[in-house]
Design an enzyme around this catalytic site. Structure first.
Site, PDB file in Angstrom:
ATOM      1  N   ALA A 155      39.360  -4.539 -21.598  1.00  0.00           N
ATOM      2  CA  ALA A 155      38.654  -4.430 -20.321  1.00  0.00           C
ATOM      3  C   ALA A 155      37.520  -5.437 -20.191  1.00  0.00           C
ATOM      4  O   ALA A 155      36.693  -5.331 -19.288  1.00  0.00           O
ATOM      5  CB  ALA A 155      38.111  -3.014 -20.162  1.00  0.00           C
ATOM      6  N   GLY A 235      42.187  -3.215 -29.253  1.00  0.00           N
ATOM      7  CA  GLY A 235      41.689  -4.555 -28.944  1.00  0.00           C
ATOM      8  C   GLY A 235      41.874  -5.515 -30.097  1.00  0.00           C
ATOM      9  O   GLY A 235      41.084  -6.445 -30.267  1.00  0.00           O
ATOM     10  N   ARG A 242      54.003  -7.416 -42.756  1.00  0.00           N
ATOM     11  CA  ARG A 242      53.925  -8.790 -43.298  1.00  0.00           C
ATOM     12  C   ARG A 242      52.696  -9.545 -42.776  1.00  0.00           C
ATOM     13  O   ARG A 242      52.320 -10.557 -43.341  1.00  0.00           O
ATOM     14  CB  ARG A 242      55.208  -9.568 -42.965  1.00  0.00           C
ATOM     15  N   ASP A 263      39.019   9.928 -29.403  1.00  0.00           N
ATOM     16  CA  ASP A 263      38.912  10.683 -28.147  1.00  0.00           C
ATOM     17  C   ASP A 263      40.234  11.321 -27.741  1.00  0.00           C
ATOM     18  O   ASP A 263      40.346  11.894 -26.657  1.00  0.00           O
ATOM     19  CB  ASP A 263      38.401   9.769 -27.013  1.00  0.00           C
ATOM     20  N   HIS A 266      42.733   6.935 -27.334  1.00  0.00           N
ATOM     21  CA  HIS A 266      42.825   5.581 -27.900  1.00  0.00           C
ATOM     22  C   HIS A 266      43.662   5.501 -29.165  1.00  0.00           C
ATOM     23  O   HIS A 266      44.227   4.444 -29.463  1.00  0.00           O
ATOM     24  CB  HIS A 266      41.417   5.047 -28.211  1.00  0.00           C
ATOM     25  N   ASP A 289      32.626   4.669 -27.303  1.00  0.00           N
ATOM     26  CA  ASP A 289      32.978   3.556 -26.406  1.00  0.00           C
ATOM     27  C   ASP A 289      32.997   4.053 -24.952  1.00  0.00           C
ATOM     28  O   ASP A 289      33.779   3.590 -24.121  1.00  0.00           O
ATOM     29  CB  ASP A 289      34.336   2.935 -26.780  1.00  0.00           C
ATOM     30  N   ALA A 330      40.231   1.211 -20.566  1.00  0.00           N
ATOM     31  CA  ALA A 330      38.935   0.566 -20.346  1.00  0.00           C
ATOM     32  C   ALA A 330      37.819   1.490 -20.792  1.00  0.00           C
ATOM     33  O   ALA A 330      37.281   2.249 -20.008  1.00  0.00           O
ATOM     34  CB  ALA A 330      38.783   0.222 -18.864  1.00  0.00           C
ATOM     35  N   GLY A 331      37.464   1.441 -22.048  1.00  0.00           N
ATOM     36  CA  GLY A 331      36.441   2.356 -22.531  1.00  0.00           C
ATOM     37  C   GLY A 331      36.955   3.775 -22.478  1.00  0.00           C
ATOM     38  O   GLY A 331      38.144   4.015 -22.242  1.00  0.00           O
TER      39      GLY A 331
END
Ligand SMILES: [Zn+2]
Length: 405
Positions: A155, A235, A242, A263, A266, A289, A330-331
């Site tokens: 984001a 992210g 490998r 949360d 994620h 976050d 996004a967060g």
């Protein structure tokens, strides 16, 4: 003969918290007790608190916490906002409200995280947040950007990403007036090793994150001084057998503390358990976050310059974002109380959860001798939860806050 009158030698009566399951670094005291003196923890013990402290002639005020968990106040190293406002935009009053929202949800120590923006904007935010840090509203500043990978920007606004630039770092560091604690860098970018070394020299913790680096490049960044992972697995290039990427390299290095966003959105619970096992009890850090939408109804919000739609409590970049980024998570809309509850539900032992939510992040900030554990001499920062780990009360610096379970 002692010239000091008896009254002056008698310590203030203090307060006593009894009957709770007190989570200390050495284990759970069940029941345990905590004696407070002003804004500090005077003593912690197990069993019934019948012993009168020496020199105490009046009984302390007693709060019975039978059946409740007592945890150290949470330390959120990575949070952008909450309760409808944020650290990333708006006036100082908005940032104060965001910090206050998270305090009421258990985070007695909060680091304000900025997101990628034009350099002049980041400088202005750093100046404003440094003032709040000076007042003790926040514990410091985390720069999440602009030296991040376009391929893993999540984001972060891709228009304002930049290659590592020492002069830009110096400007941001100066603007933060000693309150810049953490900077997230993608180590594969040109100039990253030099910037990592400069940041470490300046006393700033370097986190690896929003990165498409290989495991080897990541490990070289740790050699250069990086000691922290920004939201492990999210992210960054995924773990592959490998090419283990940043996640594999960061978990493999004992000097690296690893953030996870527990949360329930994620990361799969199995990845949280995997990270906890691999990192061991001394290296895992729970973060929120969170963005402005934490604690708010579904709807449209901003994260820095990016528009975010929240549906079912999940924040995703709105369709108006740059091509290829729309829909990215996004967060979060989490609070530390919620993250702690999720981590316990995911199967982590409560002592490890308390370490990851409080003790380890306090150590990352260099605040381990002030907060982050229920231990004699530290600030009286603590959280009371019911049997199901629902937040019941928060104490910061010895004062009960108006908690919002
Ligand atoms: Zn973030």
């Amino acid at each position: 003969m002692d010239p000091v009158p008896a009254a002056a030698r008698t310590p203030p009566p203090g307060r006593l918290l009894t009957g709770g399951r007190v989570v200390t670094p050495e284990g759970v005291l069940n029941p345990g007790w905590i004696r407070l003196a002003g804004n500090l923890i005077a003593a912690v013990g197990s069993g019934e608190a019948t012993e009168q402290p020496p020199g105490l002639c009046t009984s302390p005020a007693v709060t019975d916490l039978s059946g409740q968990w007592v945890l150290p106040g949470f330390v959120d190293l990575h949070v952008h906002g909450g309760g409808g406002t944020s650290f990333t935009q708006g006036p100082a009053g908005d940032a104060r409200r965001a910090a206050e929202f998270h305090r009421r949800h258990g985070s007695t120590t909060v680091v304000a995280s900025l997101v990628t923006a034009p350099l002049a904007d980041l400088e202005a935010r750093a100046v404003m947040l440094a003032r709040l840090a000076g007042e003790g509203v926040i514990a410091g500043i985390h720069l999440e950007g602009p030296f991040l990978s376009a391929a893993r920007c999540g984001a972060q606004d891709p228009r304002h990403l930049a290659a590592p630039d020492l002069a830009a770092f110096e400007r941001l560091h100066a603007a933060a007036e000693g309150h810049l604690h953490v900077i997230t860098i993608a180590p594969e970018l040109p100039g990253a090793p030099g910037l990592i070394k400069a940041a470490v020299r300046a006393g700033v913790t370097v986190a690896v994150g929003h990165t498409d680096a290989t495991a080897d490049v990541t490990s070289a960044a740790v050699d250069a001084g990086a000691t922290h992972a920004t939201h492990l697995f999210n992210g960054m290039r995924p773990l592959h057998h490998r090419e283990p990427g940043p996640a594999g390299a960061l978990l493999n290095r004992d000097e690296v503390t690893c953030e996870v966003i527990a949360d329930g959105v994620h990361l799969h619970d199995a990845m949280i358990r995997l990270a906890a096992r691999a990192a061991g009890p001394g290296r895992l850090v729970l973060i929120t976050d969170a963005m402005a939408a934490a604690g708010m109804p579904d709807g449209s919000y901003r994260l820095g310059s990016m528009l975010v739609d929240v549906a079912g409590g999940v924040a995703r970049l709105a369709g108006q974002g740059e091509a290829g980024t729309a829909g990215a998570i996004a967060g979060s809309t989490a609070t530390m109380a919620g993250v702690v509850r999720n981590a316990v539900a995911a199967g982590l032992p409560v002592t490890e959860v308390a370490a990851a939510a409080s003790t380890i992040p306090a150590r990352v900030l260099g605040l381990g001798d002030r907060t982050g554990a229920l231990r004699q001499g530290l600030d009286a920062d603590l959280v009371v939860c019911d049997q199901d780990f629902r937040l019941r009360a928060v104490m910061r610096h010895g004062e009960w806050l108006d908690a919002s379970p």
